[in-house]
Design an enzyme around this catalytic site. Structure first.
Site, PDB file in Angstrom:
ATOM      1  CG  ASN A  26      10.159   1.801  26.192  1.00  0.00           C
ATOM      2  OD1 ASN A  26       9.321   0.898  26.289  1.00  0.00           O
ATOM      3  ND2 ASN A  26      10.449   2.614  27.184  1.00  0.00           N
ATOM      4  CG  ASP A  49       2.515  -5.989  46.084  1.00  0.00           C
ATOM      5  OD1 ASP A  49       3.557  -5.647  45.498  1.00  0.00           O
ATOM      6  OD2 ASP A  49       1.919  -7.046  45.830  1.00  0.00           O
ATOM      7  CG  ASP A  50       4.675  -3.010  42.876  1.00  0.00           C
ATOM      8  OD1 ASP A  50       3.786  -3.521  42.168  1.00  0.00           O
ATOM      9  OD2 ASP A  50       5.745  -3.587  43.130  1.00  0.00           O
ATOM     10  CB  CYS A  69      11.551  -2.706  25.093  1.00  0.00           C
ATOM     11  SG  CYS A  69      10.779  -1.403  24.194  1.00  0.00           S
ATOM     12  CB  SER A 115       9.209  -2.712  42.692  1.00  0.00           C
ATOM     13  OG  SER A 115       8.248  -3.729  42.771  1.00  0.00           O
ATOM     14  N   GLY A 173      12.908  -5.844  30.181  1.00  0.00           N
ATOM     15  CA  GLY A 173      12.523  -6.812  29.155  1.00  0.00           C
ATOM     16  C   GLY A 173      13.483  -7.974  29.146  1.00  0.00           C
ATOM     17  CB  CYS A 232      -3.679   2.073  34.012  1.00  0.00           C
ATOM     18  SG  CYS A 232      -2.356   2.658  35.067  1.00  0.00           S
ATOM     19  CB  CYS A 262      -1.561   0.486  29.661  1.00  0.00           C
ATOM     20  SG  CYS A 262      -0.270   1.575  29.060  1.00  0.00           S
ATOM     21  CB  CYS A 309       4.294   5.811  32.077  1.00  0.00           C
ATOM     22  SG  CYS A 309       3.754   4.269  32.804  1.00  0.00           S
ATOM     23  CB  CYS A 331       0.197   8.840  31.734  1.00  0.00           C
ATOM     24  SG  CYS A 331      -1.103   7.835  30.985  1.00  0.00           S
ATOM     25  CE1 TYR A 379       6.734  -4.596  39.527  1.00  0.00           C
ATOM     26  CE2 TYR A 379       6.349  -4.247  37.193  1.00  0.00           C
ATOM     27  CZ  TYR A 379       6.718  -5.071  38.228  1.00  0.00           C
ATOM     28  OH  TYR A 379       7.063  -6.365  37.994  1.00  0.00           O
TER      29      TYR A 379
END
Lengths: 466, 466, 466, 466
Positions: free
Chosen positions: C123, C367-368, C23, C305, C49, C456, C404, C256, C453, C262
């Site tokens: 969020n 691509d991202d 969000c 993106s 979102g 992932c 994540c 993040c 971070c 992205y």
């Protein structure tokens, strides 16, 4: 012999509706907020058509039009109303027949011609539509929709002279049933077919005028009833005031009997008769015919249109009048996909049985008409299921044996159940303990004259067939 | 002395509505398509609330909930229904009081607790809500909405033992009026307050069960009435079948008198009384009180709730019963911005006068209640304007002099017109030729017992005030 | 080892979307038309979102809230906006995770407590949510929704002292990722988790203040960027002006990485870094790693993106940058039920190939990220189908190998395709001629620090796992 | 001298749009789910018109049509799609000009003629419409709408012989710009005006055919480009396969230059030219003209249509290409009533400045055209406000000095800002540091021929004016 087939499954699972009228029309001349007033008038005529609505308005210079599908409140948005300025307006509510749900068939239809714009709103059906259309096409005319109503605009366009003369000449070529409203940038016209098959009345409001399919809409906008438009008459309202013209020698007056029996709202008055009083009288006449022949505990009607007949029957028979069936006023589409069992509960969504009055009782049940018989059968089954001991069905109209060509959506003879079986078989089929229809002579007596159209009962068509 | 003020302008220009009930509840246990069945049930209870609707369902493992604003058909989409699987369900239709139109106040409200999920649907009003809430907040509880109904979930959460015991202990702390439905992943509960102020009944359908605010919704889903839930009773329906528990010694039964007079649908039966029959009886009693005192030509009622009383009056007085007022069934929002003159036509959009029966006539007009008096005044004015010679107003309930604390949205004493003037002044204010209310004793007689709540007539509150 | 499973089929047939952020939040303090300003701010955050939106506002005395499903324009009506007065406001746009589409999970969530009302917009994701919830439930707390965000309101409610102290104590119990906005009747608070996992920035507008997930929304409302809210900081804005508090010793900053790669809009700046510049840099680094190893004719990116990365790659490699893929800006639901063949055309509804630049050409395609691989596979297939000779796929992020727990909706390891096959197999699976991911070290270099971070990519969770 | 005035405020506060194309057309012959395929095709043409959409379909026997206002997804419901069976179909997306928002002007328009039904979808404008209309009216024809497109149906109706001959004769009477699709119950026709002013191309899909305004829609439905329909050509597709006819000697080819500059999607190819490549080339030519004359740090374009020109400029000048402006992809109506201050933020709702690239920089900003100048002025102001040091505006088209009569909604000369001031004054007005337009000769060079319509630049109208 009639072969026409206006198909429409008007007995969907969740409906107890009957025959459907094609539409209602309403117009105002010289009133502030004319389109809003038309909106209010159409609201009072909503029972005449729920599948489309439209309003045209004019400010003396330009003619505007907005229309859409569904109920008035769905068809016309707030934004639409803001696009309808002016002091003159006409409107239309429409019941869509098979295949006719396309946007191009919504009304008013507006012609944008060199002589100006002309909007038409039409209630009824023209029986020589297809001939006229073919002839016009042979002359090079082009039609953008499949509705009858576009034809009149083409016929008018072809004539010479001032507009009222063009309307005269155009209408004189039509056979069938019609009440037309025409709106130009500056004037309003109302026309009624030579037999007066479809209703149209005139009202006064301040220094302006109102035209409406039914008087109930006059009251709803605060207008005063002046008179019915006469069969064959053209009423022209312009800066010259109200003028009357004739497009033909008036024919025999033959107002549609079903208007009195079923379509019109009970508080309307048509050709001098109160709908409500006439319905009561049919009930009285049915009671008199039953006198000494049937024993019952109470009288009830299928809401809403059959309640006055039930009240009349009760009055004449001395039996108590009760509300055995209650209508759920919250109608409209639902968003469930019911199970089969829930589907079978269909009729209960619209009609509820008032168990307290029917338990163990013998009912005289008044209904206004029998078309396919589906709904009557379900109602009788429901009443018995929930405790009624006997149900004697009395129909406040004669048997419908023939299709209508004048704007009412009747099924073929094969689907008209009264045309398919004799009275005993029909009574058994419907699950009633006895069954009686109103005689045509009683209908004449209730009306006080025989100047009605009985085509669907007798197969004689005063304005011909297609 | 009551000072509470539930404000709501329930007489907007285009409305003839009266008092509004807070809501209706409906639940089913063990039925295929439970949410669809609840939808049908709520449709039959739509008259109890039009400003919000919601349905929760459970499939034995998970509890789902969807809700929204407006009529059922607006609040619950097809997509919503597809998200409500399972064989158990409860639902709610809601009438929003002032300030409460926020999404968080829609019902059912669902608690997602460690012991499982619990949905509640509530009809009524808890008079010690604010005390309980404050106490709970002091104990660290947090409330996400402003509705009374969230409190019961908190009280339940705090208790020990199995759920039914938690419900017992929680309900025993409540004062006021309530009918609760609770749904867990696997079971359904119904609770009625100790005075039975708000109605709740039990039905059977196949091997499943139904709970409903009114019996009319049982019929609409094909369920059979079993009995009313009793004051103070908790009905638990689970895989162990139906079990009954008590959260209290039952108090005196005091069902809300206005349920019988105005709110309930005429085909419902409540605490063993047919709403319809009781309304007819109030009409008969009013007629007897009038005997020899008033001369009139006919009797009529304000549709729909006052029609049975008018029929009863006609029966007892021997005067003819007529449909003097006709209701336009097409309600709903409009999209016009009417001129002031059009605004003044407001009442005519909903109610039409059947001129043919009132012309030059002296009417006995039955109405169910007088709150602010605005609508009655307009109707009488309209009737006289369109030709009625005299209008004798008879009210099928006593004077409303005190506010309600049990879930009905009454205005303050200052706005209750019967509390502000004497009978003569009120009669003149309303423009009636004579005015009479039902005596409380007659209401007792019509009901056959005094076990009703007369708080709004007499100011004595069986379950206390807030 | 992570076992959590946030399931969402975010690769429907007609979508080329990737990971979804939970969000975006936006708030304003002391601005005329605060709710409208929040609406404009949320509009600029809509990419964060699209499945729900809500706005709360406060006028110094009362707190209002309106929310609904879908895009901002679907969720919040004109009527809703009219119910949101006041000069302070917060809002939320939401991406719904599985099962969470119920109305009760929409935000802001409003607590109506004895100390006043408190609205929260959140969020992120709290990893000890379920422990905290269980503990609170043991203490008798009750939860009405299933969202994490309700927990913070309960924790605040339990604390003593002034509100800012309650927020401090409550937040110190949370582990995980969060950016909170709180609104009372009079003040606005912003909080960022101790690792700064989720972004939050502060802006100034006239004599008022703005808080936002991204700086792009500051620009859209004409506010000036002041600074990022710091990890562990509580910003309080009230009549005392802006005050800063800490709920904890700040932890290591770990924003993040996927925000940079992205989620965020290219024109946003986060923790002092331009998203756009950093994306370009990742492209340059990929180009350098490829130097001399791959022959190609041009560089292109998957819109929107990945375009900056493609531009950076082109710059560093000297290859021309071309728009090989064009995005159809008209998205939204469609109302067709496509045939299977039409369904297979899915990706073409959103992305079009610019044939003129790819015909017979060897492409470097940026691509991202690669999650399930479905979209990349389709795009490569489409490019080759329409004429590309070679497609060398370069991913501007490292391989996503771990789920994540901080608010991003990743599938399980089983569905993360990079966790399921080695580079060669993946390259073949995707149909690419070569495949290379960004190294984590390159990401560190592009960012200029390792304070991101990388959970992932590396499975080390700076704020723990649930 | 042109006096016509197509008024439309296409620079509302919240818009950065430019000129608007009248519409896009798409048709399919012999494809399962033809209407769904047309829906997908129209989706790819949505940039050509957002104010109305319609689809007609045919199953060999009957022709169906559904249409409505707004975007495709608003205009055509799921229920509409279900009413459009058959394997042939045509569709239309429409940009409404002033006063033309009435339902009767939506397309396709369907004639229900004796020889069968005929639907037409039209892109363009007929300059002798009013003459033709008057002449037809003198011959008794009647028009139901105010659109040009109805005329062609009337002209066809009047001719003799087989349909293709009727179309030939009808089209030969038209002057102006048009691409027509016609659909009968069984066949599909495509026609392009003799100058090829409006585009139309032909594609193949399986054993069926596709006709489309742009090639981008061919790709979106998986069809293969075959060729452009030629100026003056009638393509007939029926059970006899594809046949080609001519309604005239082809005139000079003069495709609308603005299609290449602004309207068409970059991935389309028109008359053998890639839109994208041609836009790049205009950028290169602008750069060459600037060589040595302007110092700048970077090149940027106004998204989306000006990006290729900016890329071309960057390539030729050696300056870096950057994304200085970012478009918010979430467009659509908003429901706020903004304060004046919020209204002034208008342009920011659609376009965001990427501050990181412009801070203190000198920009070459490419835009595709200048009409009223309002948007360019706002963008330059915004860029400078947020930090750009210099903005050198380069327009990838010549000055628009004359209105268009061929389907593009241009304002009067008084509103065409380039017609009102000299270059220096315009540069100052727009707030740019320098300003240069593309020369017509450069446009010729970029296109590779002078067979374009330059009417809006030079005032010479290849197909006459009205």
């Amino acid at each position: 012999m009639p072969e026409r087939n206006l198909i429409k499954d008007f007995y969907p699972d969740f409906s107890c509706d009957k025959l459907k009228e094609e539409c209602g029309v309403f117009g105002v001349y010289r009133q502030e907020g004319a389109a809003s007033l038309t909106y209010l008038g159409l609201h009072a005529l909503q029972h005449r058509g729920q599948e489309g609505a439209g309003i045209a308005s004019a400010d003396g210079k330009t003619l505007f039009c907005r229309k859409g599908k569904g109920l008035l409140t769905e068809a016309i948005s707030h934004e639409d109303m803001a696009s309808l300025p002016g002091i003159h307006s006409i409107g239309h509510v429409r019941y869509a027949t098979a295949g006719g749900n396309e946007a191009e068939n919504l009304q008013p239809i507006v012609a944008r011609a060199s002589f100006g714009s002309l909007a038409v709103a039409h209630n009824g059906q023209i029986v020589n539509a297809s001939e006229l259309r073919t002839a016009l096409e042979h002359q090079g005319h082009l039609f953008l929709g499949s509705s009858d109503s576009e034809i009149i605009l083409h016929l008018i366009q072809k004539q010479d002279g001032p507009l009222v003369q063009k309307i005269q000449q155009a209408c004189s070529q039509l056979r069938g049933a019609f009440a037309f409203l025409f709106l130009t940038e500056k004037s309003l016209y109302g026309v009624r077919d030579r037999n007066g098959l479809r209703p149209l009345c005139l009202g006064k409001k301040g220094d302006g005028w109102v035209l409406s399919s039914e008087t109930c809409a006059l009251d709803s906008v605060g207008a005063t009833f002046v008179r019915d438009v006469l069969p064959g008459e053209i009423v022209k309202i312009s800066s010259h005031g109200l003028e009357t013209f004739w497009y033909t020698e008036p024919g025999e007056r033959r107002t549609c009997a079903m208007e009195y029996i079923y379509f019109a709202r009970a508080d309307s008055t048509m050709d001098g008769r109160s709908i409500y009083q006439m319905r009561k009288e049919t009930g009285r006449l049915l009671a008199r015919a039953d006198a000494g022949k049937v024993e019952a505990d109470l009288v009830a009607g299928v809401p809403d249109s059959s309640l006055p007949a039930a009240m009349g029957y009760a009055e004449a028979s001395g039996l108590p009048y009760e509300l055995a069936l209650i209508k759920n006023p919250y109608v409209g589409r639902t968003f469930i996909e019911p199970t089969q069992e829930q589907r079978d509960l269909g009729v209960r969504r619209k009609l509820a049985v008032n168990r307290s009055v029917i338990q163990g009782k013998r009912l005289i049940l008044l209904d206004d008409s029998v078309v396919r018989g589906t709904t009557s059968k379900r109602i009788i089954h429901l009443l018995k299921d929930l405790g009624a001991r006997e149900v004697h069905l009395r129909i406040a109209s004669p048997e419908i044996l023939f299709p209508c060509f004048y704007g009412i959506d009747t099924p073929t003879r094969e689907e008209l159940i009264a045309a398919q079986m004799d009275m005993d078989a029909l009574c058994r089929y419907l699950g009633a303990d006895s069954l009686r229809f109103l005689h045509v002579e009683d209908l004449v007596q209730a009306y006080g004259s025989d100047s009605l159209c009985f085509a669907c009962f007798q197969g004689q068509y005063p304005a011909g067939t297609s």
